[in-house]
Design an enzyme around this catalytic site. Structure first.
Site, mmCIF file in Angstrom:
data_model
loop_
_atom_site.group_PDB
_atom_site.id
_atom_site.type_symbol
_atom_site.label_atom_id
_atom_site.label_comp_id
_atom_site.label_asym_id
_atom_site.label_seq_id
_atom_site.Cartn_x
_atom_site.Cartn_y
_atom_site.Cartn_z
ATOM 1 N N ARG A 104 0.857 -1.181 0.000
ATOM 2 C CA ARG A 104 0.000 0.000 0.000
ATOM 3 C C ARG A 104 0.899 1.238 0.000
ATOM 4 O O ARG A 104 1.939 1.242 0.655
ATOM 5 C CB ARG A 104 -0.880 0.052 1.258
ATOM 6 C CG ARG A 104 -1.873 -1.085 1.374
ATOM 7 C CD ARG A 104 -2.966 -0.736 2.364
ATOM 8 N NE ARG A 104 -3.645 0.490 1.987
ATOM 9 C CZ ARG A 104 -4.589 0.572 1.044
ATOM 10 N NH1 ARG A 104 -4.980 -0.498 0.426
ATOM 11 N NH2 ARG A 104 -5.146 1.726 0.741
ATOM 12 N N LEU A 106 1.699 4.844 1.239
ATOM 13 C CA LEU A 106 1.338 5.627 2.423
ATOM 14 C C LEU A 106 0.940 7.043 2.027
ATOM 15 O O LEU A 106 1.497 7.620 1.086
ATOM 16 C CB LEU A 106 2.523 5.682 3.394
ATOM 17 C CG LEU A 106 3.013 4.344 3.935
ATOM 18 C CD1 LEU A 106 4.160 4.585 4.926
ATOM 19 C CD2 LEU A 106 1.903 3.549 4.594
ATOM 20 N N ASN A 120 11.878 1.748 3.775
ATOM 21 C CA ASN A 120 11.368 0.797 2.781
ATOM 22 C C ASN A 120 12.553 0.159 2.069
ATOM 23 O O ASN A 120 13.634 0.744 2.006
ATOM 24 C CB ASN A 120 10.494 1.552 1.757
ATOM 25 C CG ASN A 120 9.887 0.604 0.731
ATOM 26 O OD1 ASN A 120 9.425 -0.485 1.071
ATOM 27 N ND2 ASN A 120 9.893 1.003 -0.532
ATOM 28 N N HIS A 122 13.481 -1.320 -1.682
ATOM 29 C CA HIS A 122 12.984 -1.343 -3.069
ATOM 30 C C HIS A 122 13.951 -2.166 -3.927
ATOM 31 O O HIS A 122 15.168 -1.976 -3.829
ATOM 32 C CB HIS A 122 12.876 0.088 -3.605
ATOM 33 C CG HIS A 122 12.340 0.121 -5.002
ATOM 34 N ND1 HIS A 122 11.010 -0.065 -5.286
ATOM 35 C CD2 HIS A 122 12.973 0.277 -6.201
ATOM 36 C CE1 HIS A 122 10.832 -0.019 -6.592
ATOM 37 N NE2 HIS A 122 12.009 0.194 -7.165
ATOM 38 N N GLU A 187 18.935 -7.781 -0.527
ATOM 39 C CA GLU A 187 17.961 -7.132 0.371
ATOM 40 C C GLU A 187 18.150 -7.648 1.795
ATOM 41 O O GLU A 187 18.116 -6.885 2.761
ATOM 42 C CB GLU A 187 16.523 -7.425 -0.070
ATOM 43 C CG GLU A 187 16.121 -6.791 -1.370
ATOM 44 C CD GLU A 187 14.688 -7.134 -1.762
ATOM 45 O OE1 GLU A 187 13.914 -7.608 -0.920
ATOM 46 O OE2 GLU A 187 14.338 -6.936 -2.943
HETATM 47 C C1 GRF Z 1 10.894 -7.417 -1.430
HETATM 48 O O1 GRF Z 1 11.498 -8.126 -2.444
HETATM 49 C C2 GRF Z 1 11.054 -5.934 -1.623
HETATM 50 O O2 GRF Z 1 11.938 -5.636 -2.631
HETATM 51 C C3 GRF Z 1 9.699 -5.442 -2.024
HETATM 52 O O3 GRF Z 1 8.790 -6.390 -1.539
HETATM 53 C C4 GRF Z 1 9.418 -7.644 -1.407
HETATM 54 C C5 GRF Z 1 8.964 -8.241 -0.132
HETATM 55 O O4 GRF Z 1 9.444 -9.547 0.056
HETATM 56 N N1 GRF Z 1 9.496 -4.125 -1.481
HETATM 57 P P1 GRF Z 1 9.292 -10.245 1.460
HETATM 58 O O5 GRF Z 1 7.804 -10.216 1.810
HETATM 59 O O6 GRF Z 1 10.126 -9.504 2.452
HETATM 60 O O7 GRF Z 1 9.759 -11.652 1.230
#
Ligand code: GRF
Length: 214
Positions: A104, A106, A120, A122, A187
């Site tokens: 969502r 914000l 966040n 990305h 990530e």
């Molecule tokens: C992640 O890959 C991120 O890049 C995006 O949403 C995905 C979430 O993955 N914003 P998870 O739910 O943390 O496995």
């Protein structure tokens, strides 16, 4: 937590953290693991999902973290939804909010309630490829390198101050899925690291530039 000038100082008390999710929650999981390992000075006070079926909720429950389902259905518009969300988070004295696959956008209601305190992750090297399907955007553009970005959330879509980034090479035979999987590995490294830095009081702002203090 207290602020001195532009600098955020960490008290020894753990930072009260909330995570907003909609899906699988692998990023949630790595943050939980780093907190449990004593590497992040935070206490995860709640996990909030806009979907009842998010697997992330099960991950939270397995670690004894309170979960809250906050669905859009009951609210007239996004502002009303966010007003209720702010109340949920304020009731828990939340100091840092993580978006971890929260599907969502914000509104100013949430963003203004937690200035420079919503992060966040990305799956692209912002400002390239904001919005949905960032990995597919990178493939279609033909870039040789993409990656992921941890940033503070502002009122734009993926436009907030950048905290950390990691680079991922694009391979000739990559599909959206293979590229997304390799980006996710990064990530899972940089997101908890950004949270660790915040909770250690090592993030300072200079305009929209984020400085990492040693
Ligand atoms: C992640 O890959 C991120 O890049 C995006 O949403 C995905 C979430 O993955 N914003 P998870 O739910 O943390 O496995």
């Amino acid at each position: 937590m207290r602020r001195t000038g532009g600098r955020v100082m960490a008290d020894s008390a753990p930072v009260r953290l909330a995570v907003l999710v909609s899906g699988n929650g692998t990023n949630l999981q790595v943050v939980i693991d780093r907190i449990e390992a004593g590497e992040i000075n935070a206490r995860m006070v709640c996990v909030v999902s806009n979907r009842q079926d998010a697997f992330a909720l099960k991950r939270a429950e397995q670690h004894g973290i309170p979960t809250i389902i906050h669905e859009i259905g009951a609210y007239a518009n996004r502002q009303a939804y966010d007003t209720a969300l702010v109340e949920i988070l304020r009731n828990q004295d939340v100091q840092l909010v993580l978006l971890a696959g929260f599907m969502r956008i914000l509104t100013d209601v949430m963003v203004n309630a937690f200035p420079h305190a919503i992060m966040n992750i990305h799956p692209a090297l912002l400002p390239a490829f904001p919005g949905l399907h960032a990995q597919q955007q990178a493939l279609e553009y033909g870039v040789r390198f993409t990656g992921c970005t941890v940033h503070f959330v502002d009122i734009g879509t993926d436009t907030g101050p950048i905290i950390l980034q990691a680079v991922v090479p694009v391979e000739a035979d990559d599909t959206e899925e293979t590229l997304a999987a390799r980006i996710q590995q990064e990530e899972h490294r940089v997101y908890p690291e950004a949270v660790r830095l915040f909770c250690a009081g090592k993030i300072s702002m200079n305009g929209r530039r984020v400085r990492i203090l040693s």
